[in-house]
Design a protein around this motif. Structure first.
Motif, PDB file in Angstrom:
ATOM      1  N   ASN A  51       0.812  -1.305  -0.149  1.00 54.05           N
ATOM      2  CA  ASN A  51      -0.163  -0.449   0.317  1.00 54.05           C
ATOM      3  C   ASN A  51       0.888   1.131  -0.135  1.00 54.05           C
ATOM      4  OD1 ASN A  51      -2.838  -1.232   0.108  1.00 54.05           O
ATOM      5  ND2 ASN A  51      -2.473  -1.392   2.166  1.00 54.05           N
ATOM      6  N   LEU A  52       2.244   0.989   0.439  1.00 50.24           N
ATOM      7  CA  LEU A  52       2.638   2.456   0.972  1.00 50.24           C
ATOM      8  C   LEU A  52       3.599   3.100  -0.945  1.00 50.24           C
ATOM      9  CD1 LEU A  52       4.287   4.701   2.536  1.00 50.24           C
ATOM     10  CD2 LEU A  52       6.200   2.938   2.089  1.00 50.24           C
ATOM     11  N   SER A  53       3.773   1.783  -1.322  1.00 49.80           N
ATOM     12  CA  SER A  53       4.726   2.117  -2.310  1.00 49.80           C
ATOM     13  C   SER A  53       3.401   2.669  -3.578  1.00 49.80           C
ATOM     14  CB  SER A  53       5.316   1.050  -3.550  1.00 49.80           C
ATOM     15  OG  SER A  53       4.846  -0.434  -3.164  1.00 49.80           O
ATOM     16  N   ARG A  54       2.218   2.265  -3.064  1.00 52.53           N
ATOM     17  CA  ARG A  54       0.929   1.744  -4.097  1.00 52.53           C
ATOM     18  C   ARG A  54       0.422   3.768  -4.403  1.00 52.53           C
ATOM     19  NH1 ARG A  54      -2.222  -1.397  -3.092  1.00 52.53           N
ATOM     20  NH2 ARG A  54      -0.661  -3.018  -4.192  1.00 52.53           N
ATOM     21  N   SER A  55       0.340   4.254  -3.062  1.00 55.93           N
ATOM     22  CA  SER A  55       0.122   5.529  -2.660  1.00 55.93           C
ATOM     23  C   SER A  55       0.713   6.561  -2.955  1.00 55.93           C
ATOM     24  CB  SER A  55      -0.361   5.472  -1.034  1.00 55.93           C
ATOM     25  OG  SER A  55       0.599   5.214  -0.697  1.00 55.93           O
ATOM     26  N   ILE A  56       2.250   6.289  -2.831  1.00 55.59           N
ATOM     27  CA  ILE A  56       2.991   7.318  -3.334  1.00 55.59           C
ATOM     28  C   ILE A  56       2.893   7.213  -5.330  1.00 55.59           C
ATOM     29  CG2 ILE A  56       5.047   8.097  -3.370  1.00 55.59           C
ATOM     30  CD1 ILE A  56       5.786   7.206  -0.584  1.00 55.59           C
ATOM     31  N   ASP A  57       3.115   6.552  -5.392  1.00 58.16           N
ATOM     32  CA  ASP A  57       2.932   6.269  -7.622  1.00 58.16           C
ATOM     33  C   ASP A  57       2.328   6.604  -7.866  1.00 58.16           C
ATOM     34  OD1 ASP A  57       5.670   5.463  -7.697  1.00 58.16           O
ATOM     35  OD2 ASP A  57       4.516   3.066  -7.698  1.00 58.16           O
ATOM     36  N   LEU A 151      12.216  -0.369  -1.511  1.00 58.21           N
ATOM     37  CA  LEU A 151      10.979  -0.746  -0.567  1.00 58.21           C
ATOM     38  C   LEU A 151      11.795  -2.618   0.470  1.00 58.21           C
ATOM     39  CD1 LEU A 151       8.083   0.770  -0.679  1.00 58.21           C
ATOM     40  CD2 LEU A 151      10.107   1.298   1.028  1.00 58.21           C
ATOM     41  N   GLU A 152      11.530  -3.222  -1.009  1.00 57.36           N
ATOM     42  CA  GLU A 152      11.656  -4.665  -0.339  1.00 57.36           C
ATOM     43  C   GLU A 152      13.084  -5.262  -0.089  1.00 57.36           C
ATOM     44  OE1 GLU A 152      10.952  -6.397  -4.757  1.00 57.36           O
ATOM     45  OE2 GLU A 152       8.439  -6.204  -4.646  1.00 57.36           O
ATOM     46  N   GLN A 153      14.484  -4.401  -0.488  1.00 53.58           N
ATOM     47  CA  GLN A 153      15.772  -4.535  -0.598  1.00 53.58           C
ATOM     48  C   GLN A 153      16.166  -3.366   0.235  1.00 53.58           C
ATOM     49  OE1 GLN A 153      17.201  -3.488  -4.774  1.00 53.58           O
ATOM     50  NE2 GLN A 153      16.462  -5.201  -5.317  1.00 53.58           N
ATOM     51  N   SER A 157      13.524  -6.176   6.702  1.00 51.35           N
ATOM     52  CA  SER A 157      12.462  -6.652   6.465  1.00 51.35           C
ATOM     53  C   SER A 157      10.790  -6.545   6.776  1.00 51.35           C
ATOM     54  CB  SER A 157      11.946  -8.211   5.880  1.00 51.35           C
ATOM     55  OG  SER A 157      12.215  -8.546   7.107  1.00 51.35           O
ATOM     56  N   TRP A 158      10.223  -6.221   5.757  1.00 49.82           N
ATOM     57  CA  TRP A 158       9.115  -5.903   6.633  1.00 49.82           C
ATOM     58  C   TRP A 158       7.733  -6.145   6.018  1.00 49.82           C
ATOM     59  CZ3 TRP A 158       6.783  -1.151   5.200  1.00 49.82           C
ATOM     60  CH2 TRP A 158       6.520  -0.626   4.134  1.00 49.82           C
ATOM     61  N   ASP A 159       6.494  -5.786   6.408  1.00 53.77           N
ATOM     62  CA  ASP A 159       5.427  -5.721   5.829  1.00 53.77           C
ATOM     63  C   ASP A 159       4.519  -5.268   6.294  1.00 53.77           C
ATOM     64  OD1 ASP A 159       6.222  -8.691   4.167  1.00 53.77           O
ATOM     65  OD2 ASP A 159       5.571  -9.842   6.167  1.00 53.77           O
ATOM     66  N   LEU A 160       4.956  -4.379   7.605  1.00 58.84           N
ATOM     67  CA  LEU A 160       4.058  -3.345   8.099  1.00 58.84           C
ATOM     68  C   LEU A 160       4.861  -2.384   8.836  1.00 58.84           C
ATOM     69  CD1 LEU A 160       0.884  -2.794   9.204  1.00 58.84           C
ATOM     70  CD2 LEU A 160       2.120  -4.431  11.160  1.00 58.84           C
ATOM     71  N   LYS A 163       4.105   4.390  10.049  1.00 64.12           N
ATOM     72  CA  LYS A 163       3.923   5.607   8.751  1.00 64.12           C
ATOM     73  C   LYS A 163       3.802   6.704   9.397  1.00 64.12           C
ATOM     74  CE  LYS A 163       2.637   7.679   4.779  1.00 64.12           C
ATOM     75  NZ  LYS A 163       1.645   7.318   3.932  1.00 64.12           N
ATOM     76  N   VAL A 164       4.342   7.820   9.942  1.00 61.16           N
ATOM     77  CA  VAL A 164       4.328   8.812   9.965  1.00 61.16           C
ATOM     78  C   VAL A 164       4.791  10.076   8.214  1.00 61.16           C
ATOM     79  CG1 VAL A 164       5.657  10.557  11.699  1.00 61.16           C
ATOM     80  CG2 VAL A 164       5.299   8.192  12.235  1.00 61.16           C
ATOM     81  N   ASN A 165       4.136  10.877   8.740  1.00 65.31           N
ATOM     82  CA  ASN A 165       3.955  11.558   7.769  1.00 65.31           C
ATOM     83  C   ASN A 165       4.481  13.240   7.913  1.00 65.31           C
ATOM     84  OD1 ASN A 165       4.453  12.693   4.466  1.00 65.31           O
ATOM     85  ND2 ASN A 165       1.553  12.337   4.729  1.00 65.31           N
ATOM     86  N   ILE A 166       5.261  13.849   7.550  1.00 67.22           N
ATOM     87  CA  ILE A 166       5.014  15.272   7.939  1.00 67.22           C
ATOM     88  C   ILE A 166       4.972  16.129   6.137  1.00 67.22           C
ATOM     89  CG2 ILE A 166       6.932  16.708   9.198  1.00 67.22           C
ATOM     90  CD1 ILE A 166       7.843  14.676  10.796  1.00 67.22           C
TER      91      ILE A 166
END
Length: 202
Positions: A51-57, A151-153, A157-160, A163-166
């Motif tokens: 969801n993170l990479s998709r939302s930014i894209d 993000l994959e590399q 490693s993380w699935d969750l 996220k702090v957005n400033i």
């Protein structure tokens, strides 16, 4: 309850720590640039990698992203992403006072990203009686899938992640950027311990 989910008190405590760090970092940045830096209320939420990479894209078709890892005592670690739209990255030379051709635009992006990341995290760390170290900031390739690949590399490693957005806005230069802090699930429980300790002291 999700074991990585913050309680209401933990969420409020983290929000307050971020507000203070953001305010002091903004003040230092404003003094450095001799201008006013406007901040919106930061958001804190759980997010998964897809969801993170998709939302930014989806929201920013053309962006530059600088990534910098951070780690401190007690298993506090994560990744900071500085995200710029093209029109903002083109204003950085004026913002930092560089002469034409003094530094490449990529170097300017890395310079301001390092200032924003380390200033914020140093203030945040001082509030939790910690000390942060940083990896070298890295400008991601501009290819379409570079963020997802990065993000994959990452070194953890993380699935969750938490996220702090400033959002930073330098009004005199019509400059905006977003700093996204990712705290992976392996570090969320560690930061919950720190938050509980702070709550007990009050």
């Amino acid at each position: 309850m999700n074991p990585f989910q913050l309680t209401e008190d933990q969420q409020d405590c983290l929000q307050e720590l971020i507000n203070v760090a953001m305010g002091q970092a903004s003040d230092q940045l404003a003094r450095y640039l001799d201008t006013f830096v406007y901040l919106k209320v930061p958001s804190i939420e759980s997010v998964n990698a897809d969801n993170l990479s998709r939302s930014i894209d989806q929201h920013q078709a053309t962006v530059a992203v600088v990534s910098q890892g951070f780690f401190g005592y007690e298993g506090i670690r994560g990744e900071a992403l500085l995200i710029y739209q093209d029109e903002d990255s083109e204003r950085i030379a004026d913002l930092l006072g560089y002469e034409p051709d003094e530094l490449s635009q990529d170097e300017q992006l890395i310079d301001i990203s390092s200032i924003l990341t380390t200033t914020f995290l140093n203030v945040f760390a001082s509030q939790i009686d910690n000390q942060m170290s940083y990896s070298a900031p890295k400008l991601l390739p501009s290819s379409q899938n570079s963020l997802s690949t990065h993000l994959e590399q990452m070194t953890f490693s993380w699935d969750l992640a938490l996220k702090v957005n400033i959002h930073y806005q330098v009004t005199d230069y019509s400059f905006n950027c977003n700093m996204v802090l990712l705290i992976p699930e392996t570090a969320i429980n560690n930061i919950k311990v720190v938050l509980d300790r702070i709550l007990e002291e009050f």
